[in-house]
Design a protein around this motif. Sequence first.
Motif, PDB file in Angstrom:
ATOM      1  N   ILE A  65      15.970  -7.116 -14.583  1.00  0.00           N
ATOM      2  CA  ILE A  65      15.462  -6.516 -13.704  1.00  0.00           C
ATOM      3  C   ILE A  65      16.123  -5.908 -13.051  1.00  0.00           C
ATOM      4  N   PRO A  66      16.387  -3.983 -12.896  1.00  0.00           N
ATOM      5  CA  PRO A  66      17.356  -3.717 -11.369  1.00  0.00           C
ATOM      6  C   PRO A  66      16.684  -3.295 -10.364  1.00  0.00           C
ATOM      7  N   VAL A  67      17.486  -4.361  -9.155  1.00  0.00           N
ATOM      8  CA  VAL A  67      16.910  -4.794  -8.107  1.00  0.00           C
ATOM      9  C   VAL A  67      17.390  -3.193  -7.106  1.00  0.00           C
ATOM     10  N   LEU A  68      16.661  -3.462  -6.387  1.00  0.00           N
ATOM     11  CA  LEU A  68      17.579  -2.297  -5.196  1.00  0.00           C
ATOM     12  C   LEU A  68      16.463  -1.910  -3.696  1.00  0.00           C
ATOM     13  N   ILE A  69      17.778  -2.243  -3.046  1.00  0.00           N
ATOM     14  CA  ILE A  69      17.435  -3.047  -0.977  1.00  0.00           C
ATOM     15  C   ILE A  69      17.518  -1.917  -0.740  1.00  0.00           C
ATOM     16  N   THR A  70      16.750  -0.871  -0.055  1.00  0.00           N
ATOM     17  CA  THR A  70      16.936   0.048   0.694  1.00  0.00           C
ATOM     18  C   THR A  70      16.019  -0.196   1.446  1.00  0.00           C
ATOM     19  N   GLY A  71      17.035   1.585   2.879  1.00  0.00           N
ATOM     20  CA  GLY A  71      15.895   1.324   4.086  1.00  0.00           C
ATOM     21  C   GLY A  71      14.833   1.475   3.582  1.00  0.00           C
ATOM     22  N   SER A  72      14.038   1.450   4.303  1.00  0.00           N
ATOM     23  CA  SER A  72      11.774   1.823   4.224  1.00  0.00           C
ATOM     24  C   SER A  72      11.679   3.249   3.319  1.00  0.00           C
ATOM     25  N   SER A  73      12.225   4.410   4.323  1.00  0.00           N
ATOM     26  CA  SER A  73      12.037   5.141   4.152  1.00  0.00           C
ATOM     27  C   SER A  73      12.287   5.966   3.161  1.00  0.00           C
ATOM     28  N   GLU A  74      13.822   5.430   2.320  1.00  0.00           N
ATOM     29  CA  GLU A  74      14.312   5.190   1.576  1.00  0.00           C
ATOM     30  C   GLU A  74      13.103   4.735   0.240  1.00  0.00           C
ATOM     31  N   ALA A  75      12.922   4.373   0.454  1.00  0.00           N
ATOM     32  CA  ALA A  75      11.846   2.868  -0.690  1.00  0.00           C
ATOM     33  C   ALA A  75      10.280   3.614  -0.996  1.00  0.00           C
ATOM     34  N   GLU A  76       9.741   4.190   0.237  1.00  0.00           N
ATOM     35  CA  GLU A  76       8.140   5.420   0.511  1.00  0.00           C
ATOM     36  C   GLU A  76       8.820   6.197  -0.039  1.00  0.00           C
TER      37      GLU A  76
ATOM     38  N   SER B 163       1.063  -1.145   0.195  1.00  0.00           N
ATOM     39  CA  SER B 163      -0.198   0.311  -0.032  1.00  0.00           C
ATOM     40  C   SER B 163       0.991   1.458   0.141  1.00  0.00           C
ATOM     41  N   THR B 164       0.521   1.931  -0.914  1.00  0.00           N
ATOM     42  CA  THR B 164       1.191   3.608  -0.596  1.00  0.00           C
ATOM     43  C   THR B 164       0.774   4.167   0.382  1.00  0.00           C
ATOM     44  N   ILE B 165       2.422   4.899   1.222  1.00  0.00           N
ATOM     45  CA  ILE B 165       2.242   4.754   2.684  1.00  0.00           C
ATOM     46  C   ILE B 165       2.592   6.754   2.805  1.00  0.00           C
ATOM     47  N   PRO B 166       2.911   7.297   3.836  1.00  0.00           N
ATOM     48  CA  PRO B 166       3.511   8.236   3.892  1.00  0.00           C
ATOM     49  C   PRO B 166       4.933   7.665   4.324  1.00  0.00           C
ATOM     50  N   ILE B 167       6.166   8.781   3.874  1.00  0.00           N
ATOM     51  CA  ILE B 167       6.975   8.134   3.729  1.00  0.00           C
ATOM     52  C   ILE B 167       7.792   8.216   6.010  1.00  0.00           C
ATOM     53  N   GLY B 168       8.980   7.737   5.736  1.00  0.00           N
ATOM     54  CA  GLY B 168       8.709   7.095   7.091  1.00  0.00           C
ATOM     55  C   GLY B 168       7.766   6.128   8.776  1.00  0.00           C
ATOM     56  N   TYR B 169       6.617   5.568   7.738  1.00  0.00           N
ATOM     57  CA  TYR B 169       5.326   5.158   7.793  1.00  0.00           C
ATOM     58  C   TYR B 169       6.517   3.674   8.686  1.00  0.00           C
ATOM     59  N   THR B 170       6.320   3.301   7.573  1.00  0.00           N
ATOM     60  CA  THR B 170       7.208   1.426   7.823  1.00  0.00           C
ATOM     61  C   THR B 170       7.786   1.197   9.629  1.00  0.00           C
ATOM     62  N   GLN B 171       8.831   2.426   8.980  1.00  0.00           N
ATOM     63  CA  GLN B 171       9.661   2.886  10.373  1.00  0.00           C
ATOM     64  C   GLN B 171       8.265   2.652  11.580  1.00  0.00           C
ATOM     65  N   LYS B 172       7.809   3.023  11.919  1.00  0.00           N
ATOM     66  CA  LYS B 172       7.184   3.536  12.757  1.00  0.00           C
ATOM     67  C   LYS B 172       5.831   2.139  13.106  1.00  0.00           C
ATOM     68  N   ILE B 173       5.619   2.054  12.161  1.00  0.00           N
ATOM     69  CA  ILE B 173       4.595   0.667  11.644  1.00  0.00           C
ATOM     70  C   ILE B 173       5.309  -0.745  12.818  1.00  0.00           C
ATOM     71  N   SER B 174       6.526  -0.766  12.405  1.00  0.00           N
ATOM     72  CA  SER B 174       7.574  -1.870  12.602  1.00  0.00           C
ATOM     73  C   SER B 174       8.115  -1.659  14.197  1.00  0.00           C
ATOM     74  N   GLU B 175       7.998  -0.421  14.961  1.00  0.00           N
ATOM     75  CA  GLU B 175       8.827  -0.026  16.141  1.00  0.00           C
ATOM     76  C   GLU B 175       7.208  -0.790  16.410  1.00  0.00           C
ATOM     77  N   ARG B 176       5.647   0.066  16.362  1.00  0.00           N
ATOM     78  CA  ARG B 176       4.582  -0.212  16.426  1.00  0.00           C
ATOM     79  C   ARG B 176       4.352  -1.980  17.303  1.00  0.00           C
ATOM     80  N   TYR B 177       4.721  -2.981  15.874  1.00  0.00           N
ATOM     81  CA  TYR B 177       4.715  -4.413  16.188  1.00  0.00           C
ATOM     82  C   TYR B 177       5.717  -5.131  15.828  1.00  0.00           C
ATOM     83  N   PRO B 178       6.384  -4.894  17.744  1.00  0.00           N
ATOM     84  CA  PRO B 178       7.453  -5.615  17.008  1.00  0.00           C
ATOM     85  C   PRO B 178       8.008  -7.141  16.812  1.00  0.00           C
ATOM     86  N   THR B 179       7.090  -7.654  17.269  1.00  0.00           N
ATOM     87  CA  THR B 179       6.755  -9.323  16.865  1.00  0.00           C
ATOM     88  C   THR B 179       6.891  -8.903  14.961  1.00  0.00           C
TER      89      THR B 179
END
Length: 394
Positions: free
Chosen positions: A189-200, A117-133
Amino acid sequence: MKIAIAGTGYVGLSNAILLAQHHEVTAVDVIPEKVDMVNRRESPIADAYIEDYLKHKNLSLTATLDGDSAYREAELIIIAAPTNYDDVTGHFDTRAVESILSQIQRVKSKALVIIKSTIPIGYTQKISERYPTLSILFAPEFLREGKALYDNLYPSRIIVGIPKGKESLLPGARLFASLMQEGAIKEEIPVLITGSSEAESIKLFSNTFLAIRVAYFNEIDTYAEEKGLHTADIIKGMGYDPRIGDFYNNPSFGYGGYCLPKDTKQLLANYRDVPETMIRAVVEANETRKQYIADHIASLSPKRVGIYRLTMKSGSDNFRSSAIQGIIERLKEKGIDLIIYEPTLDKDTFEGVPVTHDLESFRETSDIILANRVSEDLLPVKDKVYTRDLFSRD
């Protein structure tokens, strides 16, 4: 692998079909009619490749309303829930994503979770901290409505984002990228693995750049029309420069659809504490374009204006946030009599405007017909048609 996908819209269904070529996929939705259609191998959305693959490909794909079982048994879960932009809060409405994450946690799933889903920049970082498991990654999608599966089969790139402090998820990121490559037809196919905020950021900045390009060529068209110049010649001459290119340059009534309007607004919201000029300008330019079209039509003093299709591009049945709706609102405010021809809409009215499925009557009773994209339907009355479609392409 056992894969669960939350949502059967363009993103969810195209990903489900791509992965179901080689893996056991369960698509989860809350709408029984959509679940039944997928299980009958019928597409709930207009997409030629999705329709073809459902009918003719050997897919390990089932759809269900039972998200608990699907998420509990899955090794990989893709979240493709809608995130509409909320003009009141100034952010994407991510409640659907969070509801699914809560459900995944509640059933004690050990799956790798991919948010698409399209989400705000920084969202994955915050939500991963909210759901640490939970093991949560973000992978932006770059799909066009009506060509979603094609764009998964021939992707421009595959990007996977990992939250800071979750570097242990690197193997999972690589695994997901390999699954997407496995299902694709395109080989390099170009593949880039980066930080979640960079991907957002890649997602929102990419769509905003496309919106800037649309708005730029629309403003060229506005200038040329006002000054009596040939827009097509100007754009063609510009396009010979390879840095500009002869693509994505066909004028329109404005950018619309599910992605560009909301993504540009969300990016602007992310700039709240950062100096900027261009991001705000592109949002305002789209409104200016719609106002110009409405003012121009009103200046012709029509008795009745026909709106040919609420959809804005060929091959799509979706008219969420289509630019023509902004023009309709402006024409209504001016007191102009309107009628809409939209064969996919099973209603007698839309936003207070009459809707007809009778093409012949629509053509006869309209003085001016607004068409974002030309169609053979309008050839018999081409003198009535007002369009900015100069190159007969999206």
